[in-house]
Design an enzyme around this catalytic site. Structure first.
Site, short mmCIF file in Angstrom:
data_model
loop_
_atom_site.label_atom_id
_atom_site.label_comp_id
_atom_site.label_asym_id
_atom_site.label_seq_id
_atom_site.Cartn_x
_atom_site.Cartn_y
_atom_site.Cartn_z
N HIS A 282 -10.23 1.74 4.03
CA HIS A 282 -8.98 1.82 4.78
C HIS A 282 -9.14 2.79 5.95
CE1 HIS A 282 -4.81 2.85 5.76
NE2 HIS A 282 -4.49 1.68 5.24
N LYS B 75 0.12 4.19 -0.42
CA LYS B 75 -0.54 5.41 0.09
C LYS B 75 -0.21 6.57 -0.87
CE LYS B 75 -0.40 3.34 4.59
NZ LYS B 75 -0.49 3.48 6.02
N GLU C 271 -7.11 -4.52 9.74
CA GLU C 271 -6.00 -3.63 10.09
C GLU C 271 -6.36 -2.87 11.37
OE1 GLU C 271 -3.43 -2.29 6.79
OE2 GLU C 271 -5.29 -1.66 5.90
N ASN D 183 0.87 -1.17 0.00
CA ASN D 183 0.00 0.00 0.00
C ASN D 183 0.91 1.23 0.00
OD1 ASN D 183 -1.85 2.00 0.33
ND2 ASN D 183 -2.52 1.39 2.38
N GLU E 77 -7.33 5.09 7.07
CA GLU E 77 -7.06 6.51 6.79
C GLU E 77 -8.24 7.18 6.08
OE1 GLU E 77 -3.24 5.87 4.94
OE2 GLU E 77 -2.47 5.29 6.90
N GLY F 81 0.87 2.10 10.71
CA GLY F 81 1.88 3.15 10.61
C GLY F 81 2.58 3.47 11.92
N SER G 100 1.86 -2.34 10.45
CA SER G 100 3.27 -2.49 10.85
C SER G 100 3.84 -3.89 10.56
CB SER G 100 3.45 -2.12 12.32
OG SER G 100 3.09 -0.77 12.52
P1 PGA Z 1 1.81 0.14 7.80
O1 PGA Z 1 0.52 0.47 6.91
O2 PGA Z 1 2.39 -1.15 7.30
O3 PGA Z 1 2.73 1.30 7.63
O4 PGA Z 1 1.32 0.00 9.22
C1 PGA Z 1 -0.39 -0.53 6.60
C2 PGA Z 1 -1.59 0.04 5.89
O5 PGA Z 1 -1.96 1.18 6.16
O6 PGA Z 1 -2.20 -0.66 5.05
#
Ligand code: PGA
Length: 240
Positions: A95, A11, A153, A9, A97, A159, A199
């Site tokens: 997602h 982003k 998630e 991803n 976000e 993140g 993560s």
């Molecule tokens: P991350 O993001 O691996 O940085 O935690 C995962 C995601 O947002 O899909």
């Protein structure tokens, strides 16, 4: 029976040349490997470039969002029908976000899921907790469930560098599968792929991928560097 899948991803990162270079490296390394599915979730602008580059390769191209309507006065939005039209393989919806920063709710995510499915798209629908599974799947038929991947998630893990424990992630994945079983029966539950995200890195992936209900991962930070992402692909391959 359920093919493992790993999705980078991206982003809102990279510029066009960086995006293309990353995918060219991936094409070269991956060759024709078909035992694992590798996907790239890019911002919309680069999708058509990436689709062209990955033609005749096993790589899947994923959009990170889409609107809940196909056409109309929705300035700045992306039509799911247009995404399907240019050949995007999956659209990721719900997602964290999107929910946190753009006020998406279970009901908006559900409407988006249904529109995307009606356009024949495959959908990765993200949830942060078990309770979101039934609401985002409302109105989705048993047949349409073939087109759905569920991404789990947990909010605290995205993140932050603090992944869920392997057992914690597997427990929720197992519950998600049970929910799918209750809603759609055993055949659908046994074939639905469930991903963990939050993560993921080379240290936690080895045990995450061995869990019986975790069929793959969504990777943010650790996928921003190609070499780091490739190490994760190899870890999954070596676990097969
Ligand atoms: P991350 O993001 O691996 O940085 O935690 C995962 C995601 O947002 O899909």
């Amino acid at each position: 029976m359920r093919k493992p899948i790993i999705i980078a991803n991206w982003k809102m990162n990279f510029l066009r040349d960086q995006a293309n270079l990353y995918v060219k490296k991936l094409i070269k390394k991956l060759g024709n490997k078909e035992n694992i599915e590798v996907g790239i979730a890019s911002q919309d602008l680069f999708l058509t470039d990436l689709i062209k580059l990955t033609e005749n390769t096993p790589i899947s191209i994923v959009a990170q969002n889409a609107h809940l309507e196909n056409f109309g006065p929705f300035t700045g939005e992306t039509s799911p029908k247009a995404l399907a039209n240019v050949g995007v393989d999956y659209v990721m919806l719900g997602h964290f976000e999107r929910r946190e920063l753009f006020n998406e709710t279970n009901s908006t995510v559900n409407l988006k899921v249904r529109t995307a499915l009606n356009n024949g798209m495959d959908v990765i629908v993200d949830v942060e907790e078990l309770e979101q599974v039934a609401p985002v799947l409302e109105g989705v038929s048993e047949e349409q469930m073939q087109q759905i991947i569920i991404g789990f998630e947990p909010t605290f893990a995205i993140g932050t560098g603090m992944s869920a424990s392997t057992k914690g992630a597997e427990d929720v994945a197992e519950q998600i599968r049970k929910t799918v079983r209750k809603l759609y029966g055993s055949d659908v539950a046994d074939s639905t792929r469930i991903l963990y995200g939050g993560s993921v890195n080379r240290d936690n992936l080895k045990s995450l991928i061995k869990q019986k209900d975790i069929d793959g991962v969504l990777v943010g930070k650790a996928a921003l560097d190609f070499q780091s992402f490739w190490e994760l692909v190899e870890i999954i391959e070596n676990s097969l």
